[in-house]
Design a protein around this motif. Structure first.
Motif, PDB file in Angstrom:
ATOM      1  N   ASN A 137       0.823  -1.208   0.000  1.00 24.88           N
ATOM      2  CA  ASN A 137       0.000   0.000   0.000  1.00 24.88           C
ATOM      3  C   ASN A 137       0.853   1.252   0.000  1.00 24.88           C
ATOM      4  O   ASN A 137       0.520   2.243  -0.652  1.00 24.88           O
ATOM      5  CB  ASN A 137      -0.929   0.005   1.216  1.00 24.88           C
ATOM      6  CG  ASN A 137      -2.275  -0.591   0.896  1.00 24.88           C
ATOM      7  OD1 ASN A 137      -2.861  -0.302  -0.130  1.00 24.88           O
ATOM      8  ND2 ASN A 137      -2.760  -1.461   1.766  1.00 24.88           N
ATOM      9  N   GLY A 259      -5.726   6.784   1.915  1.00 26.42           N
ATOM     10  CA  GLY A 259      -6.136   5.403   2.130  1.00 26.42           C
ATOM     11  C   GLY A 259      -4.989   4.426   2.028  1.00 26.42           C
ATOM     12  O   GLY A 259      -4.882   3.487   2.819  1.00 26.42           O
ATOM     13  N   ARG A 260      -4.101   4.653   1.071  1.00 28.56           N
ATOM     14  CA  ARG A 260      -2.974   3.735   0.896  1.00 28.56           C
ATOM     15  C   ARG A 260      -1.862   3.993   1.893  1.00 28.56           C
ATOM     16  O   ARG A 260      -1.158   3.063   2.295  1.00 28.56           O
ATOM     17  CB  ARG A 260      -2.454   3.849  -0.535  1.00 28.56           C
ATOM     18  CG  ARG A 260      -3.421   3.271  -1.546  1.00 28.56           C
ATOM     19  CD  ARG A 260      -3.003   3.490  -2.980  1.00 28.56           C
ATOM     20  NE  ARG A 260      -3.923   2.849  -3.905  1.00 28.56           N
ATOM     21  CZ  ARG A 260      -3.841   2.911  -5.214  1.00 28.56           C
ATOM     22  NH1 ARG A 260      -2.859   3.613  -5.781  1.00 28.56           N
ATOM     23  NH2 ARG A 260      -4.724   2.301  -5.980  1.00 28.56           N
ATOM     24  N   GLY A 263      -3.065   2.203   4.757  1.00 26.76           N
ATOM     25  CA  GLY A 263      -3.603   0.888   4.454  1.00 26.76           C
ATOM     26  C   GLY A 263      -2.781  -0.262   5.005  1.00 26.76           C
ATOM     27  O   GLY A 263      -3.347  -1.262   5.453  1.00 26.76           O
ATOM     28  N   HIS A 272      -7.124  -7.619   5.623  1.00 25.12           N
ATOM     29  CA  HIS A 272      -7.322  -7.054   4.294  1.00 25.12           C
ATOM     30  C   HIS A 272      -8.773  -7.096   3.851  1.00 25.12           C
ATOM     31  O   HIS A 272      -9.282  -6.145   3.241  1.00 25.12           O
ATOM     32  CB  HIS A 272      -6.442  -7.804   3.297  1.00 25.12           C
ATOM     33  CG  HIS A 272      -4.983  -7.687   3.598  1.00 25.12           C
ATOM     34  ND1 HIS A 272      -4.055  -8.566   3.105  1.00 25.12           N
ATOM     35  CD2 HIS A 272      -4.291  -6.806   4.343  1.00 25.12           C
ATOM     36  CE1 HIS A 272      -2.848  -8.225   3.541  1.00 25.12           C
ATOM     37  NE2 HIS A 272      -2.982  -7.169   4.289  1.00 25.12           N
ATOM     38  N   CYS A 312      -7.585   1.026  -1.437  1.00 22.25           N
ATOM     39  CA  CYS A 312      -7.048  -0.248  -0.954  1.00 22.25           C
ATOM     40  C   CYS A 312      -7.348  -1.409  -1.884  1.00 22.25           C
ATOM     41  O   CYS A 312      -6.917  -2.527  -1.613  1.00 22.25           O
ATOM     42  CB  CYS A 312      -7.621  -0.544   0.438  1.00 22.25           C
ATOM     43  SG  CYS A 312      -7.128   0.630   1.699  1.00 22.25           S
TER      44      CYS A 312
END
Length: 464
Positions: A137, A259-260, A263, A272, A312
């Protein structure tokens, strides 16, 4: 990774992350200048959608060829060449004065972008498999950071710098930043020793998760491509000035980056499957709410929600594909190609729908794509983990070699020293033909029995 120093791993991760950042910056720069290119070409939405089709068409052509080349030479060799192509071919796009001039240049740029996409994702899978903690991520977050930087810079200079000069500067800066770092990449065969694929060993059960991953990649990349190509045009329709039209893609890229960036930590804590499903639901609901209202602010909120939903999804599609059993180059190429099929049909579909109604109505397809993209990915991840748990349960119930329950450890440790020594001597033999040990020991990977508790295997990046 055996035989590779921690310093080299860090350098490889930094190198592939830079490639992601450059790729994102090129797309972010292009997204902010799309409205000006459309006005310069003086064409309608439908024909302009077919013009944008050239980028996806070039990428789709290049991806299978790049995958075949990588199977022979590896992403370490292919990625630098693809990066040079993507950075140089963007330069003449701004000089095109007609569709006949723009189409072949955009097609050639698509070839560079497609080759770079497959190679950098394969390298990212190699780097992830070399680590014992999630890093995929964070690597993909650099694409979002690059896209955000390109969008913000493009928005800032849109009123003062011409399209041609802007694209030329972006391409040359990409070369300056990326080329010195790409020499630190890893050969694709350098993966962690003893790594177990997520999917079970039976061939029919391997193929189904990869098909689901390809379907999810198709939907996700169609949505991402539609946002890249049409977000600025939609924002301009809401009444913002040409200089602020890129704000839609900017908030999308910011949400993707956030988000990443978080993540990997979220995946390590909650798993996940949970973060993929939660992000997709947030994207679908937020996009529907934003597109249901009118004005620039709700529209920007919709693009932000879509960024959260897609953030993600793609990283885990690629790492799951790399562990699906078909080989990293083949599986990553399959998911990438499926995604670019989405990009291939996306611009003309959005343009055609916009021609029939308007861009605002056409973009309602994006929440639907979030549902289609998230559901197959969640199913594939859960099925892969269920396969592993089922195999472990079968081995444990039959007494065969593997990670059996440890409830009898205390009984064995309570035995006398003489019986413990005798057990250790008898367990040094080989496993029987049925895969059992003559004692309560376990079978090691070498086929010998061992009385001591085996070390737990390194957690798989998708084992959540």
């Amino acid at each position: 990774m055996a035989g590779v120093s921690a310093e080299r791993l860090r350098a490889a991760r930094f190198g592939v992350a830079t490639a992601f950042a450059v790729n994102g910056a090129l797309l972010g720069t292009w997204a902010t200048r799309i409205p000006e290119v459309k006005r310069h070409l003086d064409i309608g939405a439908g024909l302009f959608g077919l013009t944008l089709f050239a980028v996806a068409a070039g990428s789709l052509l290049a991806m299978p060829i790049t995958g075949w080349i990588m199977s022979r030479y590896g992403s370490k060799v292919v990625l630098p060449f693809a990066t040079v192509a993507a950075c140089l071919v963007i330069v003449p796009i701004g000089a095109a004065d007609s569709v006949a001039e723009a189409w072949p240049v955009l097609f050639a740029w698509g070839i560079g972008l497609g080759s770079m996409d497959v190679a950098m994702n394969a390298q990212a899978v190699t780097v992830q498999r070399a680590h014992t903690r999630p890093v995929i991520n964070g690597i993909h977050a650099c694409f979002c950071a690059g896209g955000l930087a390109g969008a913000v810079t493009g928005t800032a200079v849109a009123g003062s710098v011409g399209v041609s000069w802007h694209l030329t500067g972006a391409g040359l800066l990409g070369l300056v930043f990326a080329l010195p770092l790409l020499r630190n990449l890893l050969p694709d065969f350098e993966i962690r020793e003893g790594e177990t694929p997520v999917v079970a060993a039976a061939a029919p059960r391997r193929a189904l998760p990869l098909v689901a991953l390809c379907a999810a990649g198709f939907a996700a990349m169609l949505a991402e491509g539609a946002i890249t190509d049409w977000s600025a045009i939609r924002m301009a329709e809401t009444g913002v000035s040409a200089g602020l039209a890129g704000i839609g893609y900017a908030v999308f890229a910011l949400a993707m980056f956030a988000g990443r960036a978080f993540g990997d930590a979220a995946a390590a804590r909650w798993g996940h499957a949970r973060i993929v499903s939660a992000a997709c639901c947030a994207g679908m609901i937020g996009a529907a709410a934003g597109f249901g209202a009118s004005g620039p602010v709700p529209t920007a909120v919709a693009f932000l929600a879509l960024g959260v939903g897609l953030s993600c999804l793609m990283p885990y599609l690629f790492i799951a594909a790399g562990q699906a059993g078909q080989g990293t180059a083949i599986a990553v190429t399959a998911v990438s190609t499926s995604g670019y099929v989405g990009l291939l049909v996306g611009p003309p579909v959005i343009g055609g729908l916009a021609e029939l109604s308007d861009v605002a109505t056409a973009l309602w397809i994006l929440p639907v794509l979030m549902l289609c993209g998230g559901w197959p990915a969640l199913t594939a991840l859960r099925r892969s983990n269920a396969d592993r748990r089922g195999n472990s349960d079968r081995r444990g119930s039959s007494g065969r070699c593997g990670n059996s329950d440890r409830h009898s450890n205390s009984d064995r440790h309570s035995n006398s020293h003489q019986r413990s020594s005798s057990h250790q001597r008898s367990s040094s033999g080989r496993c029987s033909s049925s895969g059992r040990c003559s004692s309560s020991g376990r079978c090691s990977s070498s086929g010998r029995c061992s009385s001591s508790d085996t070390t737990r295997p390194t957690p798989d990046p998708l084992d959540k």
